[in-house]
Design a protein around this motif. Structure first.
Motif, PDB file in Angstrom:
ATOM      1  N   ALA A 131      -7.444  90.183 -22.040  1.00 46.48           N
ATOM      2  CA  ALA A 131      -6.610  90.258 -20.960  1.00 46.48           C
ATOM      3  C   ALA A 131      -7.191  89.691 -19.959  1.00 46.48           C
ATOM      4  O   ALA A 131      -6.559  88.887 -19.116  1.00 46.48           O
ATOM      5  CB  ALA A 131      -6.324  91.622 -20.830  1.00 46.48           C
TER       6      ALA A 131
ATOM      7  N   SER B   4      -0.194  91.742 -21.923  1.00 48.76           N
ATOM      8  CA  SER B   4      -0.197  92.475 -23.275  1.00 48.76           C
ATOM      9  C   SER B   4       0.661  93.651 -23.233  1.00 48.76           C
ATOM     10  O   SER B   4       0.921  94.028 -22.098  1.00 48.76           O
ATOM     11  CB  SER B   4      -1.525  92.729 -23.660  1.00 48.76           C
TER      12      SER B   4
ATOM     13  N   ASP C 116      -9.383  94.265 -23.526  1.00 47.80           N
ATOM     14  CA  ASP C 116      -9.343  93.866 -22.089  1.00 47.80           C
ATOM     15  C   ASP C 116     -10.109  92.748 -21.908  1.00 47.80           C
ATOM     16  O   ASP C 116      -9.675  92.124 -20.917  1.00 47.80           O
ATOM     17  CB  ASP C 116     -10.254  95.067 -21.675  1.00 47.80           C
TER      18      ASP C 116
ATOM     19  N   PHE D 157      -4.628  98.061 -16.368  1.00 43.29           N
ATOM     20  CA  PHE D 157      -4.766  98.482 -17.702  1.00 43.29           C
ATOM     21  C   PHE D 157      -4.199  99.979 -18.102  1.00 43.29           C
ATOM     22  O   PHE D 157      -4.549 100.757 -17.679  1.00 43.29           O
ATOM     23  CB  PHE D 157      -6.301  98.387 -18.340  1.00 43.29           C
TER      24      PHE D 157
ATOM     25  N   SER E 241      -0.485  96.507 -23.064  1.00 46.91           N
ATOM     26  CA  SER E 241      -1.200  97.589 -22.158  1.00 46.91           C
ATOM     27  C   SER E 241      -1.937  96.725 -20.963  1.00 46.91           C
ATOM     28  O   SER E 241      -3.053  97.271 -20.524  1.00 46.91           O
ATOM     29  CB  SER E 241      -2.307  98.168 -23.248  1.00 46.91           C
ATOM     30  N   SER E 242      -1.551  95.716 -20.570  1.00 50.46           N
ATOM     31  CA  SER E 242      -1.785  95.244 -19.228  1.00 50.46           C
ATOM     32  C   SER E 242      -1.215  94.139 -18.604  1.00 50.46           C
ATOM     33  O   SER E 242      -0.346  93.734 -19.280  1.00 50.46           O
ATOM     34  CB  SER E 242      -3.383  94.425 -19.674  1.00 50.46           C
TER      35      SER E 242
ATOM     36  N   TRP F 224     -15.890  94.961 -19.905  1.00 41.84           N
ATOM     37  CA  TRP F 224     -15.428  93.675 -19.400  1.00 41.84           C
ATOM     38  C   TRP F 224     -16.385  92.349 -20.023  1.00 41.84           C
ATOM     39  O   TRP F 224     -16.489  91.572 -19.327  1.00 41.84           O
ATOM     40  CB  TRP F 224     -15.981  93.689 -18.010  1.00 41.84           C
TER      41      TRP F 224
ATOM     42  N   ILE G 269      -5.366  93.672 -11.805  1.00 36.42           N
ATOM     43  CA  ILE G 269      -5.253  93.640 -13.126  1.00 36.42           C
ATOM     44  C   ILE G 269      -5.195  95.192 -13.549  1.00 36.42           C
ATOM     45  O   ILE G 269      -6.194  95.718 -13.491  1.00 36.42           O
ATOM     46  CB  ILE G 269      -6.400  92.741 -13.922  1.00 36.42           C
TER      47      ILE G 269
END
Length: 570
Positions: free
Chosen positions: A165, A195, A162, A90, A197-198, A560, A88
């Motif tokens: 995501a 997204s 985040d 970011f 940004s991810s 997180w 994953i």
């Protein structure tokens, strides 16, 4: 066993002293003959394979590849729904980027990778030509299949942080990477854009291991600050050491086993590894009634720990002295965390558990020039080694300094044993001769003897950026080339037993643990238990005062999702 090994070593030493001149004269000749024989055998095998049908990539696979070669067979016989590496990523925020532009960028990134590396553009199959081999079959309409493998998540436009995501990533982690249908139309990897940004990148383990997957960044990444191309040494400290060793030294590594003491140590350690019994029931393993069954997606949970600086663990290792490594510190922290987790559960099935065994994959290097090669660059070169961990329980006084000595001593023994090297050689020789049933039993034995898989992948030490190549797809817009600067990375690997994941990137360490929440109840406790364990080790190593503010910040971190957060698959 120990006495027999000691007698054997003594006899070898006496023989070497008696025939010293003869050995010094014949040994180099013996090595040359053996080397030429291996070259001749390799050449004959290559000639024989070249005579076979050119339709398929005639490449036998490693253990991990073999158990992932046929998805339907795997599900029916190993009760593992998937063995997939998840990364994953970011990124820093992108201005003016839309979902379709981002998707096209990633199609442009993945196209040259799929066309360069055989396994990225193929799917593995058993008995394609009734030979019993596992072979890699090229995907029909590769360009079209890449478009199917790069997709926008349904909540792309509304995903703003985040936590959201991660939730969307785990919704995809619970699904199967299948290429059984549509006539080899979809590769065994996916890119899901979560997204702006991810992104979630999924690669089936049969394509490669985590270290090999890192080398893909060399083709699509650059250094963020300087925009310079990435070299093999930039991707991982492990790859840097391999690059420094060079092709010749790596190629000749198996010759170390010709020295009898090295071979005896390797065989002795391997025999000890193979004789490991079943691990007793504990919260980190599936419940007895669930052993051998697939973990339902809803019960496969992941707990993320706060991001911590690499320099903290370097300081602790340096203060411990005697060659202590960051990996030793991590193992010590993990053992303390497991003990505190079991104390917190206060369950009957935790009573009497004062030690656990973990499965530690150790990477066996390819030649530096092989990384990036179309057919050899992606592979599984990990050899599993079982490591016993003493689990300190409540009111049990165990000095961290004494515990680190035990861990350091055992890991040094693993290093000196050359057992991973021996197992790699045996796999190369025996793999073509073993049936799938034998491979299945070997995999089952490995997981029955451990409570947790421990994966530690040191990644790039500098920040890197992904950059779309407009030459990768003729339909791509050529006016703009966007860069995706990676800020953070989390890797997730669902498995039949618990998996503790560590990835270092740009001087930060990212942690998580994935487990079966039917047996590992209240798994969020592991987050606070690991934080407390790191504090305990920092105090024992004498660096507590230097890192006081950072250590205190872990308790209040909401990164997180913070304390109490568990992400379930599906």
């Amino acid at each position: 066993m120990t006495n027999r090994v000691a007698l054997s070593l003594g006899a070898i030493d006496r023989w070497l002293l008696e025939y010293k001149e003869y050995v010094s004269f014949m040994a180099p000749l013996y090595v040359v003959i053996l080397f030429l024989s291996l070259v001749a055998i390799t050449g004959m095998v290559a000639i024989e394979r070249s005579k076979k049908k050119p339709t398929y990539h005639r490449r036998r696979t490693s253990h991990a590849s073999a158990i992932g070669a046929n998805r339907q067979f795997l599900e029916e016989n190993l009760s593992m729904k998937q063995n997939v590496i998840h990364a994953i990523l970011f990124f820093e925020e992108q201005d003016g980027s839309t979902g379709e532009l981002m998707r096209q960028d990633f199609i442009n990134m993945m196209t040259p990778l799929a066309k360069k590396f055989e396994r990225m553009g193929s799917v593995p199959r058993f008995d394609v030509d009734a030979s019993g081999e596992c072979v890699w079959c090229p995907i029909n309409d590769l360009d079209g299949s890449i478009g199917k493998a790069v997709i926008l998540d349904s909540e792309y436009d509304t995903c703003t942080d985040d936590v959201h995501a991660l939730q969307r990533a785990h919704a995809h982690i619970g699904t199967i990477l299948s290429a059984q249908d549509e006539g080899h139309a979809v590769p065994l990897w996916r890119v899901i854009l979560l997204s702006p940004s991810s992104a979630l990148i999924r690669i089936d383990h049969c394509i490669c291991d985590g270290l090999s997957a890192l080398t893909l960044l060399k083709d699509i990444g650059t250094k963020t600050l300087s925009n310079e191309p990435l070299t093999l040494s930039d991707l991982s400290p492990i790859l840097r050491a391999i690059d420094k060793a060079g092709d010749v030294r790596i190629s000749l590594a198996p010759l170390k086993l010709l020295w009898s003491p090295n071979l005896v140590r390797a065989i002795s350690f391997l025999a000890e590894f193979l004789s490991v019994g079943k691990e007793p029931p504990n919260p980190l393993r599936p419940l007895p009634e669930h052993i051998g069954s697939t973990i339902p997606s809803a019960n496969c949970g992941t707990v993320y720990f706060p991001t911590m600086p690499v320099s903290l663990f370097k300081d602790m290792a340096r203060s411990m002295g005697n060659g202590t490594t960051i990996n030793d510190i991590l193992l010590l922290s993990l053992s303390i965390a497991f003990g505190r987790y079991m104390d917190a559960l206060n369950q009957h099935d935790c009573d009497g558990i004062d030690s656990l065994k973990i499965l530690l994959p150790i990477g066996n290097p390819l030649r530096p020039s092989a990384y990036g090669h179309p057919s050899d660059g992606l592979c599984n070169r990990m050899t599993p080694v079982i490591v016993p961990l003493r689990i300190p329980r409540q009111n049990e006084e165990i000095s961290p300094l004494h515990a680190i000595d035990e861990i350091r001593s055992y890991m040094e023994r693993v290093k000196r044993s050359n057992t991973p090297l021996l197992m790699t050689c045996l796999n190369t020789i025996l793999m073509p001769l073993l049936s799938f049933d034998k491979l299945k039993e070997a995999a089952k034995h490995s997981f029955e003897g451990v409570s947790c898989v421990y994966s530690n992948v040191p990644g790039p030490t500098e920040s890197i950026s992904l950059q779309a190549s407009t030459t990768g797809n003729s339909k791509a817009p050529s006016a703009v080339t966007r860069r995706y600067n990676i800020k953070k990375i989390q890797t997730v690997l669902p498995h039949p037993v618990s998996v503790f994941q560590v990835l270092s990137y740009a001087e930060s360490m990212f942690f998580n643990i994935t487990l079966d929440t039917r047996s590992a109840v209240q798994p969020w406790i592991l987050r606070t238990a690991f934080i407390d364990a790191v504090k305990c080790v920092a105090d024992a190593s004498g660096v507590n005062s230097k890192w006081k503010e950072e250590l205190a910040s872990f308790d209040t971190s909401i990164e997180w999702g913070g304390n109490g957060t568990v992400y379930n698959c599906g």
